[in-house]
Design an enzyme around this catalytic site. Structure first.
Site, short mmCIF file in Angstrom:
data_model
loop_
_atom_site.label_atom_id
_atom_site.label_comp_id
_atom_site.label_asym_id
_atom_site.label_seq_id
_atom_site.Cartn_x
_atom_site.Cartn_y
_atom_site.Cartn_z
CG HIS A 19 -1.93 -1.02 1.36
ND1 HIS A 19 -1.99 -1.89 2.42
CD2 HIS A 19 -2.96 -1.36 0.54
CE1 HIS A 19 -3.02 -2.70 2.27
NE2 HIS A 19 -3.62 -2.42 1.14
CE LYS A 43 -13.38 -7.18 3.18
NZ LYS A 43 -12.77 -6.40 2.12
NE ARG A 92 -2.68 -6.87 -4.91
CZ ARG A 92 -3.47 -7.06 -3.88
NH1 ARG A 92 -2.96 -7.43 -2.74
NH2 ARG A 92 -4.76 -6.90 -4.00
CB SER A 130 -4.21 -7.05 3.97
OG SER A 130 -3.85 -5.74 3.60
P1 ADP Z 1 -9.72 -3.79 -0.75
O1 ADP Z 1 -10.49 -4.65 0.21
O2 ADP Z 1 -10.44 -2.55 -1.17
O3 ADP Z 1 -9.10 -4.52 -1.92
P2 ADP Z 1 -7.04 -3.56 0.29
O4 ADP Z 1 -6.58 -2.84 1.50
O5 ADP Z 1 -6.77 -5.01 0.22
O6 ADP Z 1 -8.56 -3.20 0.16
O7 ADP Z 1 -6.40 -2.89 -1.01
C1 ADP Z 1 -6.59 -1.54 -1.32
C2 ADP Z 1 -5.95 -1.27 -2.66
O8 ADP Z 1 -4.55 -1.46 -2.58
C3 ADP Z 1 -6.42 -2.17 -3.80
O9 ADP Z 1 -6.44 -1.42 -4.99
C4 ADP Z 1 -5.37 -3.23 -3.88
O10 ADP Z 1 -5.28 -3.78 -5.17
C5 ADP Z 1 -4.14 -2.40 -3.56
N1 ADP Z 1 -3.07 -3.21 -3.00
C6 ADP Z 1 -3.10 -3.98 -1.90
N2 ADP Z 1 -1.90 -4.59 -1.71
C7 ADP Z 1 -1.10 -4.17 -2.72
C8 ADP Z 1 0.24 -4.46 -3.12
N3 ADP Z 1 1.00 -5.32 -2.47
N4 ADP Z 1 0.69 -3.85 -4.23
C9 ADP Z 1 -0.10 -3.01 -4.91
N5 ADP Z 1 -1.35 -2.71 -4.62
C10 ADP Z 1 -1.86 -3.28 -3.54
#
Ligand code: ADP
Length: 161
Positions: A19, A43, A92, A130
């Site tokens: 992130h 959720k 990703r 995550s």
């Molecule tokens: P959501 O539940 O909305 O997907 P996340 O916190 O998992 O929430 O992710 C928020 C955003 O960050 C999403 O666009 C996700 O693709 C991106 N993201 C999460 N981890 C990574 C990573 N390792 N590299 C790039 N983008 C990421």
């Protein structure tokens, strides 16, 4: 309206270096990024909203270009309220594409002004999520280079490592 500001919405359960990588890349394009934590009552999160916000506030406290906020309900309503039309999301792998594509088009359908910008992380983080981080800690592992120090500490507390 110019794109000086963008919103980067997500669950951040918890924040990872993936992130952070996206936020840093976003700041090369936008003057300010609002990291907006989604409050979704449906959720189940490992970290409650307060903890997720605490981690973000702590991590970005010295950067005035990063705002930490939270929202409930539709992203487009939140964008409207903030008077921001640009959304940043991270891409990703191909697996992200379908969901992100659908969401971007749906947001545009509801609110035609909204544009979604996809940023690609460093290869070091392109496999990181995550969910994966939580699984590894739950199983007794740790991945220090993949999460901020505070997140590492909190995950160890949660799983009593
Ligand atoms: P959501 O539940 O909305 O997907 P996340 O916190 O998992 O929430 O992710 C928020 C955003 O960050 C999403 O666009 C996700 O693709 C991106 N993201 C999460 N981890 C990574 C990573 N390792 N590299 C790039 N983008 C990421």
């Amino acid at each position: 309206m110019t794109n000086k500001n963008a919103v980067y919405p997500g669950s951040y359960d918890p924040l990872t270096n993936g992130h952070i990588d996206i936020i840093e890349r976003g700041l090369r394009i936008f003057e300010k990024i609002t990291v907006a934590v989604l409050k979704n009552p449906q959720k189940k999160y490992l970290f409650d909203l307060e903890e997720r916000l605490e981690i973000l506030n702590h991590t970005f406290k010295n950067n005035p270009k990063i705002e930490v906020d939270c929202f409930e309900g539709l992203l487009v309503d939140y964008l409207n309220k903030k008077e921001i039309t640009t959304v940043v999301r991270g891409l990703r792998a191909i697996s992200d594409f379908e969901v992100e594509f659908q969401m971007a088009l749906m947001n545009r359908r509801i609110s035609p002004d909204v544009e979604t910008i996809f940023l690609v992380p460093s290869v070091n983080y392109s496999f990181l999520s995550s969910r994966l981080v939580k699984e590894i800690y739950q199983l007794g592992g740790e991945i220090r280079q993949m999460v901020p120090e505070l997140v590492d500490r909190k995950l160890k507390e949660k799983y009593r490592l």
